[in-house]
Write a protein that holds these residues in place. Structure first.
Motif, mmCIF file in Angstrom:
data_model
loop_
_atom_site.group_PDB
_atom_site.id
_atom_site.type_symbol
_atom_site.label_atom_id
_atom_site.label_comp_id
_atom_site.label_asym_id
_atom_site.label_seq_id
_atom_site.Cartn_x
_atom_site.Cartn_y
_atom_site.Cartn_z
ATOM 1 N N GLU A 76 0.795 -1.221 0.000
ATOM 2 C CA GLU A 76 0.000 0.000 0.000
ATOM 3 C C GLU A 76 0.832 1.278 0.000
ATOM 4 N N SER A 77 1.813 1.366 0.891
ATOM 5 C CA SER A 77 2.574 2.614 1.009
ATOM 6 C C SER A 77 3.346 2.920 -0.265
ATOM 7 N N VAL A 78 3.892 1.899 -0.912
ATOM 8 C CA VAL A 78 4.652 2.102 -2.152
ATOM 9 C C VAL A 78 3.719 2.565 -3.263
ATOM 10 N N SER A 79 2.549 1.953 -3.367
ATOM 11 C CA SER A 79 1.594 2.373 -4.403
ATOM 12 C C SER A 79 1.170 3.823 -4.192
ATOM 13 N N ARG A 80 0.886 4.176 -2.944
ATOM 14 C CA ARG A 80 0.462 5.552 -2.674
ATOM 15 C C ARG A 80 1.542 6.559 -3.055
ATOM 16 N N GLU A 81 2.796 6.217 -2.773
ATOM 17 C CA GLU A 81 3.881 7.165 -3.003
ATOM 18 C C GLU A 81 4.294 7.251 -4.465
ATOM 19 N N HIS A 82 4.368 6.129 -5.154
ATOM 20 C CA HIS A 82 5.002 6.122 -6.474
ATOM 21 C C HIS A 82 4.038 5.959 -7.642
ATOM 22 N N ALA A 83 2.831 5.439 -7.422
ATOM 23 C CA ALA A 83 1.889 5.301 -8.532
ATOM 24 C C ALA A 83 1.563 6.642 -9.190
ATOM 25 N N PRO A 84 1.404 7.733 -8.429
ATOM 26 C CA PRO A 84 1.144 9.014 -9.101
ATOM 27 C C PRO A 84 2.248 9.409 -10.087
ATOM 28 N N ARG A 85 3.497 9.041 -9.800
ATOM 29 C CA ARG A 85 4.582 9.342 -10.747
ATOM 30 C C ARG A 85 4.393 8.567 -12.047
ATOM 31 N N ALA A 86 4.006 7.297 -11.917
ATOM 32 C CA ALA A 86 3.782 6.478 -13.109
ATOM 33 C C ALA A 86 2.615 7.026 -13.924
ATOM 34 N N GLN A 87 1.548 7.439 -13.240
ATOM 35 C CA GLN A 87 0.403 8.015 -13.933
ATOM 36 C C GLN A 87 0.779 9.309 -14.648
ATOM 37 N N ALA A 88 1.559 10.136 -13.978
ATOM 38 C CA ALA A 88 1.971 11.408 -14.570
ATOM 39 C C ALA A 88 2.817 11.199 -15.814
ATOM 40 N N GLY A 98 -4.883 -2.180 -3.875
ATOM 41 C CA GLY A 98 -6.267 -1.795 -3.623
ATOM 42 C C GLY A 98 -6.452 -0.446 -2.970
ATOM 43 N N VAL A 99 -5.408 0.400 -2.954
ATOM 44 C CA VAL A 99 -5.526 1.676 -2.245
ATOM 45 C C VAL A 99 -5.607 2.889 -3.167
ATOM 46 N N LEU A 100 -5.512 2.692 -4.475
ATOM 47 C CA LEU A 100 -5.475 3.837 -5.373
ATOM 48 C C LEU A 100 -6.887 4.276 -5.742
ATOM 49 N N ASP A 101 -7.182 5.527 -5.484
ATOM 50 C CA ASP A 101 -8.489 6.077 -5.829
ATOM 51 C C ASP A 101 -8.719 5.996 -7.338
ATOM 52 N N GLY A 102 -9.871 5.505 -7.711
ATOM 53 C CA GLY A 102 -10.219 5.442 -9.123
ATOM 54 C C GLY A 102 -9.741 4.210 -9.851
ATOM 55 N N ALA A 103 -8.965 3.350 -9.167
ATOM 56 C CA ALA A 103 -8.478 2.123 -9.814
ATOM 57 C C ALA A 103 -9.603 1.096 -9.841
ATOM 58 N N LEU A 104 -9.992 0.668 -11.026
ATOM 59 C CA LEU A 104 -11.122 -0.241 -11.177
ATOM 60 C C LEU A 104 -10.672 -1.686 -11.005
ATOM 61 N N PRO A 105 -11.290 -2.440 -10.080
ATOM 62 C CA PRO A 105 -10.921 -3.858 -9.927
ATOM 63 C C PRO A 105 -11.406 -4.672 -11.112
ATOM 64 N N VAL A 106 -10.524 -5.552 -11.611
ATOM 65 C CA VAL A 106 -10.855 -6.367 -12.781
ATOM 66 C C VAL A 106 -10.442 -7.811 -12.536
ATOM 67 N N VAL A 107 -11.350 -8.726 -12.817
ATOM 68 C CA VAL A 107 -11.058 -10.149 -12.931
ATOM 69 C C VAL A 107 -11.578 -10.556 -14.301
ATOM 70 N N PRO A 108 -10.716 -10.955 -15.227
ATOM 71 C CA PRO A 108 -11.158 -11.200 -16.608
ATOM 72 C C PRO A 108 -12.352 -12.135 -16.719
#
Length: 334
Positions: A76-88, A98-108
């Motif tokens: 969780e902490s790594v996703s919160r800190e670094h995912a915005p950089r990847a998105q940018a 499961g902690v990113l706002d707006g991330a849609l859960p998918v199971v094919p």
């Protein structure tokens, strides 16, 4: 010529991250360049991929503009800190925390069609392993059953807590077998030869945050209006593999033969014949399939379905589902 992609795996030295790299290789994911990322303590290590030992690089200084797709498998902490950089940087992102706002859960197997409603760059979530297993098993039954409530008791493996969980169970087991005094470290009490009634942090409601996540994600994945979900998670002295006791309350009498016929036809599911049952050790661990058994109606309610699911939490529940989401993206949308 098949198009290939530059891909990054964040948390590449963790239990799920290493499994994710293995699955990428096994399924011949069209990787042009694979970037393995982790914290400073793990940078410099190597992970095998396609006959080579790839060096793990430090996440903090990585330029995400080099890649088109990123898997976040570091917590969780790594996703919160670094995912915005990847998105940018314009990356499509598949998060496992499961902690990113707006991330849609998918199971094919359950809601692959939702991807057609989105646009690049994609922000997606591979759900909690329990939610993934439940959705993959129950989604094919949405037509056969008019579900209105799903109740699950999930006995979770200690690998839910990564390498630290595996190491703690191993350490405690060794201490007890050698008649040495035991001092729990990672968990608040003895896990070896024991079952703990909760897994992870508990919220103000008394429900664990993981239990709340599973319920929330399952409702999205199944897309059944008004569906109620009740989840109880316990921690079992097992290294890998989750065991789920599931009850489905429906609006009509359950036809067990019809249910068995539907499940038996689903790719990725192994229906164990009546009189036998699956377990994580010997069946599910190390396998891509979900194992389903103990199919039966209710004792007093003909509109009740009961079943048992055994699943490899690190493989199908986490790494494989994330890679399958990635496969959908590169086939149809990227």
């Amino acid at each position: 010529m098949t198009k290939s992609f530059n891909v990054a795996v964040v948390g590449a030295t963790g239990t799920v991250g290493e499994t994710l790299v293995q699955v990428l290789e096994e399924r011949e994911f069209p990787v042009a360049n694979l970037h393995l990322l982790a914290g400073s303590a793990s940078s410099g290590q190597s992970v095998a991929f396609r006959g080579m030992n790839l060096r793990v690089r430090e996440l903090a200084g990585f330029d995400f503009s080099q890649v088109q797709l990123v898997f976040f498998a570091a917590g969780e902490s790594v996703s919160r800190e670094h995912a915005p950089r990847a998105q940018a940087a314009g990356c499509s992102l598949i998060d496992l925390s499961g902690v990113l706002d707006g991330a849609l859960p998918v199971v094919p197997e359950a809601n692959a069609d939702v991807l057609a409603t989105l646009s690049a760059p994609y922000l997606l979530c591979s759900p909690a392993p329990v939610a993934t297993a439940l959705a993959a098993v129950l989604a094919p039954l949405r037509t056969a059953l008019q579900m209105h409530k799903v109740t699950v008791l999930a006995a979770l493996a200690v690998s839910q807590f990564g390498r630290e969980g595996v190491a703690e169970l191993a350490r405690q087991t060794t201490e007890l077998l050698n008649m040495r005094p035991l001092e729990p470290q990672l968990f608040d009490r003895q896990i070896a030869f024991n079952v703990l009634a909760q897994a992870g942090v508990v919220g103000e409601s008394g429900h664990a945050l993981l239990e709340q996540r599973i319920a929330r994600e399952l409702k999205v994945l199944l897309g059944i209006e008004g569906l109620k979900v009740a989840v109880s998670c316990c921690l079992a002295p097992v290294f890998f593999g989750d065991s789920l006791a599931v009850t489905v309350d429906t609006e009509c009498t359950v036809d067990l033969k019809q249910v068995a016929g539907v499940l038996d036809q689903q790719a990725g599911l192994e229906l164990v014949e009546a009189g036998d049952y699956p377990s994580v050790v010997g069946d599910a661990v190390g396998q891509d399939e979900l194992y389903v058994g103990r199919l039966r109606g209710g004792m007093d309610d003909p509109a009740e379905l009961n079943l048992w699911i055994a699943s490899d939490n690190a493989r199908k529940g986490s790494a494989l589902n994330a890679v399958q989401i990635g496969e959908l993206l590169i086939k149809h949308y990227l």
